[in-house]
Design an enzyme around this catalytic site. Structure first.
Site, PDB file in Angstrom:
ATOM      1  N   CYS A 172       0.767  -1.281   0.072  1.00 44.44           N
ATOM      2  CA  CYS A 172      -0.020   0.075  -0.077  1.00 44.44           C
ATOM      3  C   CYS A 172       0.824   1.509   0.091  1.00 44.44           C
ATOM      4  O   CYS A 172       0.728   2.278  -0.716  1.00 44.44           O
ATOM      5  CB  CYS A 172      -0.948   0.091   1.188  1.00 44.44           C
ATOM      6  SG  CYS A 172      -0.035  -0.312   2.647  1.00 44.44           S
ATOM      7  N   HIS A 285      -3.324   6.235   4.377  1.00 49.24           N
ATOM      8  CA  HIS A 285      -1.870   6.749   4.775  1.00 49.24           C
ATOM      9  C   HIS A 285      -1.653   7.990   4.414  1.00 49.24           C
ATOM     10  O   HIS A 285      -2.106   8.637   3.123  1.00 49.24           O
ATOM     11  CB  HIS A 285      -0.946   5.790   3.929  1.00 49.24           C
ATOM     12  CG  HIS A 285      -1.099   4.271   4.495  1.00 49.24           C
ATOM     13  ND1 HIS A 285      -1.384   3.844   5.664  1.00 49.24           N
ATOM     14  CD2 HIS A 285      -0.336   3.198   4.224  1.00 49.24           C
ATOM     15  CE1 HIS A 285      -1.377   2.444   5.926  1.00 49.24           C
ATOM     16  NE2 HIS A 285      -0.525   2.219   4.959  1.00 49.24           N
TER      17      HIS A 285
END
EC number: 1.2.1.11
Lengths: 378, 378
Positions: A172, A285
């Site tokens: 990710c 994130h």
């Protein structure tokens, strides 16, 4: 796991803050969801269907109208027998280790950890399925393409439906970073990249998100925090990413960014260092990225390049101090980029600082995998 | 403000996590607090006595046994008349704008914002006081030394008690970064530094800490968060530091790190870039620091150097994944350093990555100022 994921879907834990403008492409509203069950679609299996990413696979398939002839939900023996509703039908979760679990499957989306992928992806491939694997198990296998569709679609040009193969979904943090860095790299060639991450709970699964919420409640009530998933207090704290440390002192999460960038860019010489940190945020994130280029690149040109980049939204309003945040990109497809500025510490316009945010479960995992599957249908 | 600061002093909001070893030098336990009121001490004034840093000035003076002949608590007219207990006495807060507010004061510790310092520090200096100023008002004034006692004590060698002068306390992020970077800089000369920060609420004052707590309660209850201090949701979110953005695209917090580092190291050529981000943590900052050296420096030597550095604690246990966290350094004097590793992206051992945490209110503000005051007594 499903219950845990649902419990944290409170609007302000995950949604955009009040008054913030809409950034990125939102999930299509439910009124436009197209029923994607149709005869000319592939037969799809989802492995790890009850996990946070597995659940997001289903949401993404639904919202994008990904066509499927049939859908099989697979999970560990523990979850087998569970019934899950999807697009007006009810599905019974099946044991992925049962004989014939992958018979007739065209595309298998795996997100149940590296161990499950290593154990069961070969069987899926043997039965003729194309596996899109969200784990790290096969990412660095030279035979396996590692793909971000906006970045290196050419890497899977040889993969065809009907012929068993594995395509790996990158980590990710790598996906989110490279969505922003690649358009700039194409223009001015990145020679070195220094990344510091601000990573959400979701990367450690739905139970980690639930633990962050529980700990926060406990701490606010003056109680000691429950530490089951992480070894230390996460509420009102940050800590070095919990991945194991390897011999050179980097943790595995950081080494994924180093190695996967080289593979995805097909550039063995690109220099990357990363420091990966968990912050008490639910599902998106953020990354502070310092770029060093071979050729000059001024910030106005960089902004134009990013404005034209597919899957990227710019949020860079200096006057009102509005830049990307994890909350604002939560549940969005696009990666948001801001704080685009010439790096004062590098000469000749050969450096830029940028700040990138992306939904870890969506573009960082499920969306990217479904986009890979969509490429197989072209 | 005082009430707000007290309200967030819940153990797990600020204290070390359960089971964590003690790192850094803790505040001396109350049983060893020395009464510091004595005839041969200086006359001390605290400006901004009711704020988060002002309150910490008092705690640090008490815990370090800083000697004082008399103590005057000064604040804005709004807080004047308020009564504050300290070391068994009760003090009435006085209006810092009143005539003669600084008469007879030897050392005035200022922490009430740049505007107050600009308006009132000259009066304190004129009356013969040495001002230790925690604001940014005078930091870049070439006549004013900018001092971290462990780093550049020589810069204030000419400052003497009894002769009015200003000594500036650097920005909290700069202090915390340079506490770790300077010992390495002395050994191998830092030529470039890339910093990404993870900054606590406390940097914006006690009311910001209270807002983070309130927002978190609201969000957990499914309510919209109250946004008074910050323009956006802080609970379960991170965002670019709220300091204004200057023309080059950096925010003022980042430019402080760039400029103050040059002044403190007396090195106009050192290249610094910074990206400053707020994270939902109460009172300690973290910083991911990438260092580029003129001379080779291997990580074992770096660890030895940092082990010997005054005011620095190493927390760097790779096997158990235990590294500095903001919670662990909260209420501690020392800055903690970990994740010390050779930077893979630089050749010839000329790069290191480190991760640094320090209490923003303590070493980032009050402690550093009191240490400066202590140097005046030598």
């Amino acid at each position: 796991m499903q219950a845990a994921a649902a419990a944290v879907h409170r609007p302000h834990l995950l949604g955009a803050c009040p008054g913030a403008g809409g950034a990125g492409r939102a999930r299509r509203p439910s009124s436009t969801v197209r029923m994607a069950l149709r005869e000319d679609g592939p037969s799809v299996a989802i492995v790890g269907a009850t996990g946070a990413v597995g659940q997001e696979f289903l949401r993404v398939i639904s919202s994008r109208g990904f066509p499927y002839r049939s859908l099989r939900l697979l999970a560990s023996e523990r979850s087998a027998g569970k019934r899950l509703p999807f697009e007006g039908q009810e599905y019974t979760v099946q044991d992925l280790a049962a004989p014939g679990a992958f018979d007739g499957v065209d595309i298998a989306l795996f997100s149940a950890g590296g161990g499950v992928s290593r154990a069961h992806a070969p069987a899926a491939v043997a039965s003729g399925a194309v596996v899109v694997d969200n784990s790290s198990a096969f990412r660095m296998d030279p035979e396996v393409p590692l793909v971000i569709p906006e970045v290196n679609p050419e890497a899977m040009a040889h993969v065809r439906l009907g012929k068993g193969a594995i395509v790996a979904n990158p980590n990710c943090s790598t996906i989110i970073c490279l969505m922003a860095a690649t358009p700039l790299h194409r223009h001015a060639k990145v020679v070195r990249m220094v990344v510091s991450t601000y990573q959400a709970a979701s990367g450690a699964g739905a139970a980690a998100m639930e633990e962050l919420k529980l700990q926060t409640q406990e701490v606010l009530a003056g109680k000691a925090p429950t530490c089951n998933i992480f070894s230390q207090q996460y509420a009102f704290n940050i800590f070095s990413h919990n991945a194991p440390i390897v011999e050179n002192g980097y943790n595995e999460e950081e080494m994924k960014m180093v190695k996967e960038t080289r593979k995805i860019w097909n550039d063995k010489d690109v220099k990357v260092t990363a420091t990966c940190i968990r912050v008490p945020v639910m599902r998106a994130h953020a990354e502070s990225v310092n770029l060093q280029f071979e050729k000059p690149l001024d910030e106005d040109t960089a902004r134009e390049i990013l404005r034209a980049a597919e899957g990227v939204t710019i949020i860079d309003d200096r006057a009102s101090n509005r830049f990307p945040t994890p909350l604002e990109v939560s549940d969005k497809d696009d990666v948001a980029v801001g704080r685009i500025r010439q790096d004062l510490s590098q000469d000749d316009n050969k450096g830029l600082d940028i700040f990138v945010c992306g939904d870890q479960i969506r573009k960082g995992a499920a969306l990217n995998a479904v986009q890979i599957a969509e490429m197989l249908l072209k």
